[in-house]
Motif scaffolding. Structure first.
Motif, PDB file in Angstrom:
ATOM      1  N   LYS A  33      -2.645  -3.586  -1.861  1.00 24.26           N
ATOM      2  CA  LYS A  33      -1.495  -2.851  -2.376  1.00 24.26           C
ATOM      3  C   LYS A  33      -1.729  -2.560  -3.858  1.00 24.26           C
ATOM      4  N   GLN A  34      -1.332  -1.365  -4.273  1.00 22.11           N
ATOM      5  CA  GLN A  34      -1.507  -0.977  -5.668  1.00 22.11           C
ATOM      6  C   GLN A  34      -0.204  -0.427  -6.224  1.00 22.11           C
ATOM      7  N   LYS A  35       0.255  -1.028  -7.303  1.00 19.36           N
ATOM      8  CA  LYS A  35       1.367  -0.431  -8.033  1.00 19.36           C
ATOM      9  C   LYS A  35       0.799   0.758  -8.802  1.00 19.36           C
ATOM     10  N   TYR A  36       1.586   1.787  -8.963  1.00 24.45           N
ATOM     11  CA  TYR A  36       1.099   3.032  -9.540  1.00 24.45           C
ATOM     12  C   TYR A  36       0.369   2.818 -10.868  1.00 24.45           C
ATOM     13  N   GLY A  37      -0.904   3.238 -10.901  1.00 32.91           N
ATOM     14  CA  GLY A  37      -1.713   3.155 -12.113  1.00 32.91           C
ATOM     15  C   GLY A  37      -2.191   1.766 -12.472  1.00 32.91           C
ATOM     16  N   GLU A  38      -2.069   0.808 -11.555  1.00 33.32           N
ATOM     17  CA  GLU A  38      -2.487  -0.555 -11.858  1.00 33.32           C
ATOM     18  C   GLU A  38      -3.601  -1.002 -10.918  1.00 33.32           C
ATOM     19  N   GLY A  39      -4.025  -2.240 -11.094  1.00 31.70           N
ATOM     20  CA  GLY A  39      -5.057  -2.796 -10.230  1.00 31.70           C
ATOM     21  C   GLY A  39      -4.543  -3.075  -8.830  1.00 31.70           C
ATOM     22  N   LEU A  40      -5.449  -3.451  -7.943  1.00 38.65           N
ATOM     23  CA  LEU A  40      -5.124  -3.680  -6.547  1.00 38.65           C
ATOM     24  C   LEU A  40      -4.862  -5.159  -6.272  1.00 38.65           C
ATOM     25  N   ILE A  41      -3.909  -5.409  -5.399  1.00 44.06           N
ATOM     26  CA  ILE A  41      -3.576  -6.766  -4.994  1.00 44.06           C
ATOM     27  C   ILE A  41      -3.998  -6.945  -3.537  1.00 44.06           C
ATOM     28  N   PHE A  42      -4.784  -7.985  -3.271  1.00 45.70           N
ATOM     29  CA  PHE A  42      -5.238  -8.281  -1.912  1.00 45.70           C
ATOM     30  C   PHE A  42      -4.063  -8.724  -1.054  1.00 45.70           C
ATOM     31  N   LEU A  43      -3.977  -8.145   0.149  1.00 43.22           N
ATOM     32  CA  LEU A  43      -2.930  -8.543   1.095  1.00 43.22           C
ATOM     33  C   LEU A  43      -3.517  -9.382   2.233  1.00 43.22           C
ATOM     34  N   MET A  44      -4.457  -8.802   2.967  1.00 42.16           N
ATOM     35  CA  MET A  44      -5.006  -9.477   4.139  1.00 42.16           C
ATOM     36  C   MET A  44      -6.400  -8.991   4.472  1.00 42.16           C
ATOM     37  N   MET A  45      -7.140  -9.852   5.165  1.00 45.63           N
ATOM     38  CA  MET A  45      -8.467  -9.495   5.651  1.00 45.63           C
ATOM     39  C   MET A  45      -8.526  -9.768   7.146  1.00 45.63           C
ATOM     40  N   LEU A  46      -9.068  -8.831   7.910  1.00 40.73           N
ATOM     41  CA  LEU A  46      -9.214  -8.968   9.348  1.00 40.73           C
ATOM     42  C   LEU A  46     -10.673  -8.764   9.694  1.00 40.73           C
ATOM     43  N   GLN A  47     -11.202  -9.641  10.549  1.00 41.38           N
ATOM     44  CA  GLN A  47     -12.612  -9.520  10.897  1.00 41.38           C
ATOM     45  C   GLN A  47     -12.870  -9.464  12.385  1.00 41.38           C
ATOM     46  N   LYS A  48     -11.996 -10.045  13.160  1.00 45.93           N
ATOM     47  CA  LYS A  48     -12.241 -10.106  14.593  1.00 45.93           C
ATOM     48  C   LYS A  48     -11.389  -9.084  15.327  1.00 45.93           C
ATOM     49  N   GLY A  49     -12.008  -8.422  16.318  1.00 46.59           N
ATOM     50  CA  GLY A  49     -11.261  -7.486  17.137  1.00 46.59           C
ATOM     51  C   GLY A  49     -10.063  -8.176  17.767  1.00 46.59           C
ATOM     52  N   GLY A  50      -8.897  -7.538  17.681  1.00 50.57           N
ATOM     53  CA  GLY A  50      -7.692  -8.132  18.233  1.00 50.57           C
ATOM     54  C   GLY A  50      -6.976  -9.070  17.286  1.00 50.57           C
ATOM     55  N   GLU A  51      -7.571  -9.288  16.109  1.00 49.36           N
ATOM     56  CA  GLU A  51      -6.980 -10.228  15.160  1.00 49.36           C
ATOM     57  C   GLU A  51      -5.680  -9.665  14.577  1.00 49.36           C
ATOM     58  N   GLU A  52      -4.735 -10.560  14.350  1.00 48.19           N
ATOM     59  CA  GLU A  52      -3.459 -10.188  13.750  1.00 48.19           C
ATOM     60  C   GLU A  52      -3.098 -11.243  12.719  1.00 48.19           C
ATOM     61  N   LYS A  53      -2.676 -10.789  11.533  1.00 51.18           N
ATOM     62  CA  LYS A  53      -2.272 -11.719  10.479  1.00 51.18           C
ATOM     63  C   LYS A  53      -0.941 -11.275   9.888  1.00 51.18           C
ATOM     64  N   SER A  54      -0.172 -12.250   9.447  1.00 43.45           N
ATOM     65  CA  SER A  54       1.132 -11.946   8.849  1.00 43.45           C
ATOM     66  C   SER A  54       1.303 -12.696   7.547  1.00 43.45           C
ATOM     67  N   HIS A  55       1.976 -12.039   6.626  1.00 44.67           N
ATOM     68  CA  HIS A  55       2.343 -12.682   5.365  1.00 44.67           C
ATOM     69  C   HIS A  55       3.711 -12.162   4.977  1.00 44.67           C
ATOM     70  N   LEU A  64      -0.817  -1.611   9.605  1.00 41.05           N
ATOM     71  CA  LEU A  64      -0.056  -2.484   8.717  1.00 41.05           C
ATOM     72  C   LEU A  64       1.418  -2.210   8.969  1.00 41.05           C
ATOM     73  N   HIS A  65       2.143  -3.232   9.347  1.00 39.02           N
ATOM     74  CA  HIS A  65       3.552  -3.065   9.692  1.00 39.02           C
ATOM     75  C   HIS A  65       4.410  -3.859   8.718  1.00 39.02           C
ATOM     76  N   ILE A  66       5.421  -3.207   8.169  1.00 40.42           N
ATOM     77  CA  ILE A  66       6.358  -3.875   7.273  1.00 40.42           C
ATOM     78  C   ILE A  66       7.722  -3.912   7.954  1.00 40.42           C
ATOM     79  N   THR A  67       8.263  -5.088   8.056  1.00 47.56           N
ATOM     80  CA  THR A  67       9.564  -5.281   8.683  1.00 47.56           C
ATOM     81  C   THR A  67      10.644  -5.375   7.607  1.00 47.56           C
ATOM     82  N   ALA A  68      11.758  -4.701   7.844  1.00 45.92           N
ATOM     83  CA  ALA A  68      12.905  -4.758   6.919  1.00 45.92           C
ATOM     84  C   ALA A  68      12.451  -4.502   5.483  1.00 45.92           C
ATOM     85  N   SER A  69      11.981  -3.291   5.235  1.00 45.06           N
ATOM     86  CA  SER A  69      11.395  -2.946   3.938  1.00 45.06           C
ATOM     87  C   SER A  69      12.368  -3.165   2.775  1.00 45.06           C
TER      88      SER A  69
END
Lengths: 111, 116
Positions: free
Chosen positions: A36-58, A74-79
């Motif tokens: 994720k990147q705030k406008y004009g700023e650096g990037l923030i790591f959210l998640m890494m996926l490596q295996k087919g079918g993998e699902e991660k939540s934060h 990437l799915h966001i619930t209740a934005s």
């Protein structure tokens, strides 16, 4: 041309709504990352996926990598307004040497 | 602990000039990579350095060069600046070891270059 295509390019949602961002590759992915990147700023790591079918939540964000490892969502619930920014998927082309990003999705959340 | 630091944060140059951008990685990170982000686009890979050696190069002209120092900090140099070089230049560091996945990249806030 971009090897990672994201859709939609931009998204405007009302606070509390759910949303999904997609990232599609023409090649099998070694590893798929979401940032994720705030406008004009650096990037923030959210998640890494490596295996087919993998699902991660934060917190309210869930990412999935499909079985063939060529598409991720990437799915966001209740934005919330704090979710606003640019979401970028990224991938290894091969173990190590180069990392490339998708086209980006700009998310605006209206209070 | 300090994150990835980049300097300068903003700079203005004119066409034909030279620029040097600097990056200090997170302590213990031996891999540094550079990206160019033009307004409205995703970052484009420029270089990756690991243990002071170039390990990857993106599709950028020879006007772009970089190096990594013994303390793992890095410089990105751009010669003969063009208007199209105006962009946010991002540096990232990681734990990456040779031949392994990139892993999580930690980004600095970037150096915003404007070429007039």
């Amino acid at each position: 041309s971009q090897e990672l295509e994201q859709s939609p390019q931009s998204l405007i949602v009302q606070e509390g709504k759910n949303l999904t961002i997609n990232c599609t590759s023409s090649k099998t992915l070694y590893g798929l990352y979401w940032y994720k990147q705030k406008y004009g700023e650096g990037l923030i790591f959210l998640m890494m996926l490596q295996k087919g079918g993998e699902e991660k939540s934060h917190e309210k964000i869930t990412a999935k990598l499909d079985e063939k490892k060529q598409q991720s969502s990437l799915h966001i619930t209740a934005s919330q307004p704090s979710h606003a920014g640019i979401y970028l998927c990224g991938a290894d082309r091969s173990p190590g040497n180069q990392f490339y990003f998708g086209t980006g999705t700009s998310l605006t959340v209206i209070p | 602990d300090a994150g990835v630091t980049q300097s300068p944060t903003h700079l203005i140059k004119t066409r034909g000039q030279h620029v040097t951008l600097r990056c200090s990685p997170i302590s213990g990170h031996k891999s540094v990579s550079w990206y160019q982000q033009v307004l409205g686009q995703g970052p484009q890979f420029i270089f990756q350095y690991y243990e002071k050696e170039e390990r990857g190069r993106g599709n950028f002209p020879d006007r772009f060069s970089a190096r990594q120092f013994p303390n793992y900090s890095s410089e990105l140099n751009v010669n003969a600046l063009l208007l199209g070089d105006s962009a946010l230049y991002l540096c990232a560091s990681s734990w990456r070891t040779s031949g392994s996945s990139v892993g999580e990249l930690f980004f600095g806030e970037g150096s915003r270059l404007t070429v007039l």
